[in-house]
Write a protein that holds these residues in place. Structure first.
Motif, PDB file in Angstrom:
ATOM      1  N   GLY A   1       1.155  -1.235  -0.038  1.00  0.00           N
ATOM      2  CA  GLY A   1       0.108   0.039   0.001  1.00  0.00           C
ATOM      3  C   GLY A   1       0.690   1.063   0.083  1.00  0.00           C
TER       4      GLY A   1
ATOM      5  N   SER B   1       1.206  -6.189   5.822  1.00  0.00           N
ATOM      6  CA  SER B   1      -0.139  -6.683   5.373  1.00  0.00           C
ATOM      7  C   SER B   1      -0.010  -8.093   5.085  1.00  0.00           C
ATOM      8  CB  SER B   1      -0.349  -6.115   3.807  1.00  0.00           C
ATOM      9  OG  SER B   1      -0.515  -4.885   4.156  1.00  0.00           O
TER      10      SER B   1
ATOM     11  N   GLN C   1      -6.504  -3.257   3.751  1.00  0.00           N
ATOM     12  CA  GLN C   1      -5.892  -1.865   3.880  1.00  0.00           C
ATOM     13  C   GLN C   1      -6.702  -1.021   2.697  1.00  0.00           C
ATOM     14  OE1 GLN C   1      -1.674  -2.092   3.103  1.00  0.00           O
ATOM     15  NE2 GLN C   1      -1.296   0.061   3.293  1.00  0.00           N
TER      16      GLN C   1
ATOM     17  N   ASP D   1      -5.896  -3.940   8.565  1.00  0.00           N
ATOM     18  CA  ASP D   1      -4.889  -3.224   7.843  1.00  0.00           C
ATOM     19  C   ASP D   1      -5.015  -1.842   7.640  1.00  0.00           C
ATOM     20  OD1 ASP D   1      -2.648  -3.285   6.569  1.00  0.00           O
ATOM     21  OD2 ASP D   1      -3.383  -5.088   5.048  1.00  0.00           O
TER      22      ASP D   1
HETATM   23 MG   LIG Z   1       0.522  -2.871   4.045  1.00  0.00          MG
END
Ligand SMILES: [Mg+2]
Ligand SMILES: Nc1ncnc2c1ncn2[C@@H]1O[C@H](COP(=O)(O)OP(=O)(O)OP(=O)(O)O)[C@@H](O)[C@H]1O
Length: 432
Positions: free
Chosen positions: A92, A253, A293, A359
């Motif tokens: 991310g 993650s 996320q 997340d």
């Molecule tokens: Mg992550």
């Protein structure tokens, strides 16, 4: 209606270096002057690899593209080694870093950052702050839209607060520096988070029953030779709120997905005593629930109502979240960022899991929603449930963590909550 603008009607004028972006004739000239980093990287990135993404910006604007210019731009955001790997495999924060690289590679005169700190590790935040300082020195202008105003206040020349589209506050640099504490209080009262969070110490619950144990987990993605998890072990007990902090791309993650049964580890074991120690059944029973996320990855139905109905037969209590009643027949994708995040929490709750893995749950949330999230987690664990959160948000660590872990290049170490707080604060404090 202005045909060149998506989903909107605009009245008024804008003067941008002598051009008017609202005029369809002038509109194509805008990108040369402006770099925009959108809040949500998934909505910004369109090319298959980071190198393509950066050259896309340059080619569109008629600049010559060289391998050197691409690699330099990716190097500035720590992605040079990923130049030719698929963008979809980036973490991310790595995606956010790529958005920044692609938006600044043509050296725009005006840069607009929408929530630049969301999903960035503290080193990324300090890089953004440094970059803004440099741009100012070079005579460019920057507009930052940010819920966590604290790190940007010392750099700010003009500060505006928008509430329901109305301008509520308009302050200048002199006032901000001469009445700093007063400004921070006013901002906090208006719902803008501007002060340093205090650590709320919690009781450590080491005697409660174990809910999940992971032992010596190893995991690598099929497309890569490198292991992302390298012998990770952890134990979570009933009622605990664990936080995992670490650099972008360190494996947070991935760890949460492996613990929730979404990915199978190459080596190691995950034991959930309520499943009588049986490996691999975590996902089937929804005992450990992963909230991604990027909340959009959770939605599979075309209305909010169907999303909620598909989770549980229990009737839904709208008093908890009255706005949901208004959007029941909307597509989840039409909701605002905060609402989509909230919908993903509701879905998690309706599945009644024993453990929820969040997340980056607070990326892009204002202080009001952050407080609601904190209360959500407190209520959830008070029912004897357990939470693990991957986060870069020091407010989450200070407000709800009962124990903490640092993920570093695929290894996990247990630390005190204070150490996790300092880990997130120090790199940014040095700079601002
Ligand atoms: Mg992550
Ligand atoms: N599907 C995938 N295929 C290949 N590599 C991947 C994939 N997903 C993630 N990776 C890589 O695995 C590493 C760990 O990624 P992960 O998403 O777990 O990091 P993270 O700690 O959550 O980062 P962030 O703070 O940016 O969210 C990164 O180098 C990432 O690029």
């Amino acid at each position: 209606m202005i045909s060149n603008l998506l989903n909107g009607f605009v009245e008024g004028d804008v003067d941008l270096y002598g051009i008017n972006p609202i005029d369809p004739e002038d509109f194509p000239k805008v990108p040369k002057f402006v770099g925009v980093v959108l809040q949500d990287p998934e909505k910004q990135l369109v090319m298959p690899t980071p190198a393509d993404e950066v050259s896309f910006t340059l080619e569109n604007l008629g600049f010559t593209v060289t391998r050197e210019s691409i690699m330099n731009s990716l190097k500035n955001v720590g992605l040079e080694s990923r130049a030719y790997s698929p963008t979809e495999y980036l973490s991310g924060g790595e995606k956010k870093r790529l958005c920044i690289a692609a938006s600044i590679v043509h050296k725009p005169k005006l840069l607009i950052f929408d929530e630049p700190t969301a999903n960035l590790d503290p080193w990324g935040v300090s890089e953004v702050i440094n970059y803004i300082k440099r741009l100012k020195e070079e005579g460019s202008s920057v507009i930052v839209i940010e819920h966590k105003a604290r790190h940007f206040l010392p750099l700010t020349d003009k500060l505006m607060v928008l509430i329901n589209g109305e301008q509520k506050l308009n302050l200048t640099k002199d006032l901000i520096s001469s009445k700093y504490e007063e400004v921070v209080n006013t901002l906090n009262n208006l719902g803008v988070d501007a002060s340093k969070p205090n650590l709320t110490r919690r009781n450590e619950l080491y005697t409660k029953p174990v809910v999940i144990t992971a032992n010596d987990l190893w995991f690598r993605y099929p497309s890569s030779k490198e292991y992302v998890l390298k012998g990770v072990s952890l134990t979570l007990r009933k009622g605990e709120v664990g936080v995992v902090v670490g650099r972008n791309g360190s494996g947070k993650s991935t760890l949460l997905k492996v613990l929730s049964g979404l990915y199978k580890p190459d080596k190691g074991s995950i034991k959930v005593p309520s499943l009588n120690g049986i490996n691999g059944k975590v996902r089937k029973r929804n005992l450990v629930f992963y909230v991604p996320q990027e909340p959009d990855y959770m939605f599979i139905h075309n209305t909010v109502l169907k999303e909620l109905q598909s989770c549980s037969n229990k009737s839904f209590n709208f008093d908890e979240v009255p706005w949901v009643k208004e959007v029941l027949n909307e597509s989840p994708y039409k909701l605002s960022h905060g609402q989509r995040r909230w919908l993903s929490y509701l879905i998690a709750k309706l599945h009644s899991p024993e453990v929820v893995m969040f997340d980056e749950p607070t990326a892009g949330l204002d202080i009001r929603l952050l407080k609601q999230f904190v209360n959500w987690v407190k209520d959830f664990v008070s029912e004897g449930k357990t939470v693990l959160i991957a986060t870069h948000d020091v407010r989450v660590v200070c407000d709800i963590a009962t124990n903490a872990f640092i993920m570093s290049e695929g290894t996990l170490s247990q630390v005190s909550v204070e150490e996790a707080r300092d880990y997130l604060e120090k790199p940014v404090e040095v700079i601002s």
